[in-house]
Design an enzyme around this catalytic site. Structure first.
Site, PDB file in Angstrom:
ATOM      1  N   GLY A 255     -51.135  62.284-110.967  1.00 55.95           N
ATOM      2  CA  GLY A 255     -50.752  63.600-111.241  1.00 55.95           C
ATOM      3  C   GLY A 255     -51.606  64.748-110.997  1.00 55.95           C
ATOM      4  O   GLY A 255     -52.845  64.478-110.435  1.00 55.95           O
ATOM      5  N   HIS A 256     -51.214  65.939-110.916  1.00 57.93           N
ATOM      6  CA  HIS A 256     -51.922  67.195-110.721  1.00 57.93           C
ATOM      7  C   HIS A 256     -53.270  67.504-111.590  1.00 57.93           C
ATOM      8  O   HIS A 256     -53.278  67.009-112.666  1.00 57.93           O
ATOM      9  CB  HIS A 256     -51.033  68.510-110.697  1.00 57.93           C
ATOM     10  N   ASN A 257     -54.339  67.655-111.051  1.00 56.01           N
ATOM     11  CA  ASN A 257     -55.737  67.867-111.505  1.00 56.01           C
ATOM     12  C   ASN A 257     -56.186  66.732-112.005  1.00 56.01           C
ATOM     13  O   ASN A 257     -57.218  66.694-112.891  1.00 56.01           O
ATOM     14  CB  ASN A 257     -55.299  68.816-112.819  1.00 56.01           C
ATOM     15  N   SER A 275     -54.247  66.132-115.186  1.00 54.33           N
ATOM     16  CA  SER A 275     -55.346  66.707-115.899  1.00 54.33           C
ATOM     17  C   SER A 275     -56.227  65.719-116.847  1.00 54.33           C
ATOM     18  O   SER A 275     -57.009  65.878-117.494  1.00 54.33           O
ATOM     19  CB  SER A 275     -55.151  67.889-117.061  1.00 54.33           C
TER      20      SER A 275
END
Length: 359
Positions: A255-257, A275
């Site tokens: 996923g993002h981050n 994150s």
């Protein structure tokens, strides 16, 4: 049907040469000139093959093998049939892999699917893209403006490398892969069908969900390997980072981050929510799911099919749903099994506490 070999013919080796390469001891030195032409599992090996043994689960295969030679620990030598030459070594699997890498160098990384040595005529390359010498681009690949690709890299058929992407030297991008908003180091292997740099799944949830702009990048450091069908979202405000030497299996979602440390191992079908942070040398078994904003410390291990909702301290081993230290998890499993066995056959109680007659 005509026999098809997908890899180059294997060079033959004498047992003396194999012993020297793998640092094994040939128990009967008089067999040093005996020739081995390939590798095989013990149950499929013939007289010209090298096998290995180190797990008693497969002792029947060892005792019935037709292999010409076997890498084996000293304590299991007595199990090896008399017709099989014994190569004594502390770690048979490591020695076997050393020899396999030696004779099958062409299987170590994907090459051009078309045997190409340059840029295919049907590839589409923007005039502002910069490719160093020795880059191979297979048919129907698309390389966008301001892309940079280092020497010795291979871009597979049908892949799309979007505007501004930077790919280092000696990288392999498998067929039908898309890469955007990404900076990629040297010696990175990306297997077919991966998608890297698409925006992450982030919305302000309301009656009409509002998309949150994702303006970060994907940073993939040197010596990373990413399995087929894996997706890596770009960061929202900060970058998604995969640390050097990390190996990711097929069909993993990053996923993002997300920040993944160095030399991590992530098995198939893991899902890493946005994150979260993995430290260095973290190992995730197959189908592990990790919640967002969780930190898994250096050297921690998560057993397969676990769900991680809390941060995991460095060096610990967790498992279960929801994941907890494996010692606690095993105790819970044993306690539930005892409870079920203790309740088996007991007559159910009526509302007044008396046993019901199920006559």
């Amino acid at each position: 049907m005509t026999s098809t070999l997908f890899f180059k013919p294997r060079p033959s080796s004498t047992l003396a040469e194999i012993a020297a390469l793998t640092k094994a001891e040939l128990v009967d030195p008089s067999q040093g000139d005996r020739v081995i032409t390939g590798i095989a599992s013990l149950d499929e090996a013939g007289p010209m093959h090298l096998g290995f043994f180190e797990n008693l689960k497969y002792v029947a295969e060892l005792e019935q093998t037709h292999a010409g030679a076997c890498l084996v620990m000293e304590r299991y030598e007595s199990r090896v049939p008399s017709h099989v030459a014994v190569l004594r070594v502390k770690s048979p699997i490591r020695a076997f892999v050393t020899y396999a890498r030696h004779i099958h160098e062409d299987a170590m990384r994907p090459l051009s699917g078309f045997g190409s040595t340059g840029i295919a005529p049907s590839a589409v390359i923007h005039p502002t893209a910069r490719l160093e010498d020795g880059v191979i681009v297979d048919p129907l690949a698309v390389i966008g403006p301001d892309v940079e690709i280092g020497a010795g890299s291979v871009i597979g058929a049908g892949s799309v490398i979007a505007s501004g992407v930077k790919i280092g030297r000696d990288c392999n991008v498998g067929a039908n892969t898309t890469i955007q908003f990404a900076l990629i180091g040297n010696n990175v292997l990306i297997h077919p069908g991966c998608h890297i740099g698409q925006d992450g799944f982030r919305f302000i949830f309301a009656q009409t969900h509002q998309k949150v702009p994702q303006v970060g990048r994907v940073i993939i450091q040197n010596d990373v390997e990413i399995g087929s069908g894996t997706t890596v979202d770009r960061g929202g405000l900060r970058d998604t980072v995969i640390g050097e030497g990390t190996k990711i299996d097929n069909q993993v979602q990053v996923g993002h981050n997300v920040t993944i440390g160095r030399h991590c191992v992530i098995a198939a079908q893991c899902g890493l929510a946005g994150s979260l942070t993995l430290g260095d040398n973290v190992a995730l078994g197959a189908k592990v799911g990790v919640n967002n904003h969780v930190t898994i410390g250096d050297g921690a291990q998560i057993t397969a099919m676990s769900a991680v909702k809390d941060s995991v301290p460095a060096g610990e081993r967790w498992g279960g749903f929801f994941a907890k230290p494996t010692k606690h998890w095993f105790r819970e499993i044993i306690a539930v099994e005892r409870l079920m066995r203790g309740g088996a056959g007991a007559a159910p109680k009526s509302d007044d506490g008396k046993d019901e007659d199920r006559g």
